[in-house]
Write a protein that holds these residues in place. Structure first.
Motif, PDB file in Angstrom:
ATOM      1  N   ILE A   1       0.849  -1.195   0.000  1.00  0.00           N
ATOM      2  CA  ILE A   1       0.000   0.000   0.000  1.00  0.00           C
ATOM      3  C   ILE A   1       0.886   1.246   0.000  1.00  0.00           C
ATOM      4  N   PRO A   2       0.746   2.120  -0.983  1.00  0.00           N
ATOM      5  CA  PRO A   2       1.546   3.349  -0.985  1.00  0.00           C
ATOM      6  C   PRO A   2       1.092   4.285   0.143  1.00  0.00           C
ATOM      7  N   TYR A   3       2.016   5.093   0.639  1.00  0.00           N
ATOM      8  CA  TYR A   3       1.661   6.011   1.719  1.00  0.00           C
ATOM      9  C   TYR A   3       2.289   7.370   1.489  1.00  0.00           C
ATOM     10  N   LYS A   4       1.702   8.382   2.104  1.00  0.00           N
ATOM     11  CA  LYS A   4       2.221   9.749   2.019  1.00  0.00           C
ATOM     12  C   LYS A   4       2.099  10.383   3.392  1.00  0.00           C
ATOM     13  N   VAL A   5       3.150  11.048   3.829  1.00  0.00           N
ATOM     14  CA  VAL A   5       3.170  11.713   5.134  1.00  0.00           C
ATOM     15  C   VAL A   5       3.045  13.224   4.928  1.00  0.00           C
ATOM     16  N   ILE A   6       2.108  13.833   5.656  1.00  0.00           N
ATOM     17  CA  ILE A   6       1.933  15.281   5.594  1.00  0.00           C
ATOM     18  C   ILE A   6       2.253  15.830   6.983  1.00  0.00           C
ATOM     19  N   HIS A   7       3.395  16.478   7.099  1.00  0.00           N
ATOM     20  CA  HIS A   7       3.928  16.888   8.399  1.00  0.00           C
ATOM     21  C   HIS A   7       3.229  18.135   8.949  1.00  0.00           C
ATOM     22  N   ASN A   8       3.465  18.376  10.246  1.00  0.00           N
ATOM     23  CA  ASN A   8       2.922  19.556  10.911  1.00  0.00           C
ATOM     24  C   ASN A   8       3.778  19.841  12.142  1.00  0.00           C
ATOM     25  N   ALA A   9       3.463  20.927  12.830  1.00  0.00           N
ATOM     26  CA  ALA A   9       4.191  21.278  14.052  1.00  0.00           C
ATOM     27  C   ALA A   9       3.924  20.243  15.136  1.00  0.00           C
ATOM     28  N   SER A  10       4.930  19.981  15.962  1.00  0.00           N
ATOM     29  CA  SER A  10       4.769  19.079  17.101  1.00  0.00           C
ATOM     30  C   SER A  10       5.401  19.726  18.330  1.00  0.00           C
ATOM     31  N   ILE A  11       5.168  19.129  19.481  1.00  0.00           N
ATOM     32  CA  ILE A  11       5.751  19.652  20.714  1.00  0.00           C
ATOM     33  C   ILE A  11       7.275  19.619  20.643  1.00  0.00           C
ATOM     34  N   MET A  12       7.827  18.721  19.817  1.00  0.00           N
ATOM     35  CA  MET A  12       9.274  18.573  19.724  1.00  0.00           C
ATOM     36  C   MET A  12       9.957  19.829  19.166  1.00  0.00           C
ATOM     37  N   ASN A  13       9.243  20.575  18.329  1.00  0.00           N
ATOM     38  CA  ASN A  13       9.852  21.824  17.836  1.00  0.00           C
ATOM     39  C   ASN A  13       9.169  23.071  18.398  1.00  0.00           C
ATOM     40  N   ALA A  14       7.884  22.940  18.777  1.00  0.00           N
ATOM     41  CA  ALA A  14       7.164  24.109  19.282  1.00  0.00           C
ATOM     42  C   ALA A  14       7.666  24.560  20.654  1.00  0.00           C
ATOM     43  N   VAL A  15       8.416  23.699  21.377  1.00  0.00           N
ATOM     44  CA  VAL A  15       8.940  24.120  22.690  1.00  0.00           C
ATOM     45  C   VAL A  15       9.909  25.286  22.565  1.00  0.00           C
ATOM     46  N   GLY A  16      10.356  25.566  21.349  1.00  0.00           N
ATOM     47  CA  GLY A  16      11.216  26.727  21.141  1.00  0.00           C
ATOM     48  C   GLY A  16      10.538  28.033  21.520  1.00  0.00           C
ATOM     49  N   CYS A  17       9.208  27.990  21.737  1.00  0.00           N
ATOM     50  CA  CYS A  17       8.472  29.198  22.107  1.00  0.00           C
ATOM     51  C   CYS A  17       8.935  29.779  23.440  1.00  0.00           C
ATOM     52  N   CYS A  18       9.579  28.976  24.270  1.00  0.00           N
ATOM     53  CA  CYS A  18      10.033  29.482  25.574  1.00  0.00           C
ATOM     54  C   CYS A  18      11.376  30.201  25.470  1.00  0.00           C
ATOM     55  N   GLY A  19      12.033  30.083  24.321  1.00  0.00           N
ATOM     56  CA  GLY A  19      13.298  30.797  24.134  1.00  0.00           C
ATOM     57  C   GLY A  19      14.538  29.944  24.209  1.00  0.00           C
ATOM     58  N   LEU A  20      14.394  28.679  24.606  1.00  0.00           N
ATOM     59  CA  LEU A  20      15.556  27.777  24.614  1.00  0.00           C
ATOM     60  C   LEU A  20      15.804  27.275  23.198  1.00  0.00           C
ATOM     61  N   GLN A  21      17.052  27.252  22.781  1.00  0.00           N
ATOM     62  CA  GLN A  21      17.390  26.895  21.406  1.00  0.00           C
ATOM     63  C   GLN A  21      17.230  25.398  21.156  1.00  0.00           C
ATOM     64  N   LEU A  22      16.536  25.047  20.091  1.00  0.00           N
ATOM     65  CA  LEU A  22      16.231  23.639  19.823  1.00  0.00           C
ATOM     66  C   LEU A  22      17.479  22.786  19.655  1.00  0.00           C
ATOM     67  N   TYR A  23      18.541  23.355  19.076  1.00  0.00           N
ATOM     68  CA  TYR A  23      19.741  22.543  18.838  1.00  0.00           C
ATOM     69  C   TYR A  23      20.545  22.305  20.115  1.00  0.00           C
ATOM     70  N   ASN A  24      20.086  22.875  21.228  1.00  0.00           N
ATOM     71  CA  ASN A  24      20.745  22.621  22.515  1.00  0.00           C
ATOM     72  C   ASN A  24      20.015  21.584  23.358  1.00  0.00           C
ATOM     73  N   PHE A  25      19.022  20.920  22.767  1.00  0.00           N
ATOM     74  CA  PHE A  25      18.288  19.885  23.493  1.00  0.00           C
ATOM     75  C   PHE A  25      18.956  18.532  23.312  1.00  0.00           C
ATOM     76  N   GLY A  26      18.987  17.761  24.397  1.00  0.00           N
ATOM     77  CA  GLY A  26      19.491  16.395  24.338  1.00  0.00           C
ATOM     78  C   GLY A  26      18.343  15.415  24.191  1.00  0.00           C
ATOM     79  N   GLU A  27      18.500  14.220  24.750  1.00  0.00           N
ATOM     80  CA  GLU A  27      17.484  13.178  24.632  1.00  0.00           C
ATOM     81  C   GLU A  27      16.184  13.599  25.323  1.00  0.00           C
ATOM     82  N   THR A  28      15.067  13.420  24.622  1.00  0.00           N
ATOM     83  CA  THR A  28      13.750  13.679  25.204  1.00  0.00           C
ATOM     84  C   THR A  28      13.377  12.517  26.114  1.00  0.00           C
ATOM     85  N   VAL A  29      12.726  12.818  27.244  1.00  0.00           N
ATOM     86  CA  VAL A  29      12.336  11.761  28.170  1.00  0.00           C
ATOM     87  C   VAL A  29      10.832  11.823  28.425  1.00  0.00           C
ATOM     88  N   SER A  30      10.287  10.707  28.872  1.00  0.00           N
ATOM     89  CA  SER A  30       8.881  10.639  29.284  1.00  0.00           C
ATOM     90  C   SER A  30       8.825  10.440  30.799  1.00  0.00           C
TER      91      SER A  30
END
Length: 285
Positions: free
Chosen positions: A103-132
């Motif tokens: 079955i062919p598939y197509k992914v249509i991306h959008n904003a996620s918490i993984m990049n939207a956390v930049g709203c607080c001012g911390l730089q995304l490239y300074n993040f390490g491993e995400t934890v739960s």
């Protein structure tokens, strides 16, 4: 075609134009309903998309994926995910199943918490491993996430902590008796996450350790990122255990080494500017 469509983080209108066009031409539209939530309900989405939504819980996605993929080789089927389609590993499994079935598939991306956390001012490239951070029980209180936060901090990296969601969960008693009775939904708050971190700190001190993270470590609490009533608060870990951020979903960030510009941004959201400046100074480059 199987479409995996990201819905973004806020409400019905956060879907992309490309995603909306795909949804409207699909014969069946599934809505993943267990890894995250939007600020609006199913009915609001159906009205805006012009399509009936089939809610897909964890059991459906992980154990009955063939139901979702049925006829996707001869018609269009959409699988909607809050945030971005690849924010959870189960969605990769759905893609692999589709490929095996041809079955062919197509992914249509959008904003996620993984990049939207930049709203607080911390730089995304300074993040390490995400934890739960998971809900503790009387008999199960894991601490492994704390070790990962400490490791990130020792390396100067920030840690995004995703907080536990319990949707359509069964009690141990109902599970053992095979009764399809589900507990009310629960969403971990920043307060609860901070309280568990504080408890771990105390446990480790009792064992003669001095943790990398303390009550005075500057943290950031975020609630409903991407929504109109989004809230951000920065302050000590202890302050995060008392701050009021309202309804779900919440996330917590434990910063590592901060650039002065990152500190200036976090000060915009400080709970108490005096305690914030005193403790943040210890973590800047």
């Amino acid at each position: 075609m199987l479409y995996l469509v990201g819905l973004g983080l806020g409400d019905a209108k956060d879907i992309t134009v490309k995603g909306l066009e795909a949804v409207r031409r699909c014969r069946r539209v599934y809505m993943e309903a267990y890894t995250s939530v939007l600020t609006v309900g199913k009915e609001a989405l159906e009205e805006f998309y012009g399509k009936e939504l089939i809610l897909a819980d964890r059991e459906t996605v992980e154990q009955e994926a063939d139901t979702i993929l049925k006829e996707a080789d001869v018609c269009d089927v959409a699988f909607l995910v809050v945030g971005d389609p690849f924010g959870a590993t189960t969605h990769s499994d759905l893609v692999l199943r589709a490929v095996k079935l041809g079955i062919p598939y197509k992914v249509i991306h959008n904003a996620s918490i993984m990049n939207a956390v930049g709203c607080c001012g911390l730089q995304l490239y300074n993040f390490g491993e995400t934890v739960s951070i998971v809900f503790w029980t009387d008999t199960w209180k894991p601490e492994s996430f704390f070790d990962k936060i400490e490791k990130n901090r020792q390396n100067g990296m920030h840690t995004l902590c995703l907080l536990d969601i319990k949707v359509k969960e069964q009690s141990l008693e109902n599970l053992m008796k095979g009764r399809k009775i589900y507990e009310p939904p629960r969403y971990m708050s920043v307060n609860q996450a901070a309280e568990q971190l504080l408890a771990i700190i105390q446990n480790r001190r009792l064992r003669g350790e001095e943790p990398e993270i303390t009550e005075n470590t500057i943290c950031v609490g975020l609630a409903r990122v991407g929504a109109l009533d989004q809230k951000i608060a920065s302050g000590t870990l202890y302050q995060m255990s008392t701050v009021e951020l309202g309804g779900p979903l919440h996330s917590l960030i434990v910063p590592g080494t901060m650039h002065p510009l990152e500190v200036e941004m976090l000060k915009l959201f400080s709970v108490d500017s005096s305690s914030f400046e005193k403790n943040a100074f210890q973590s800047t480059t």
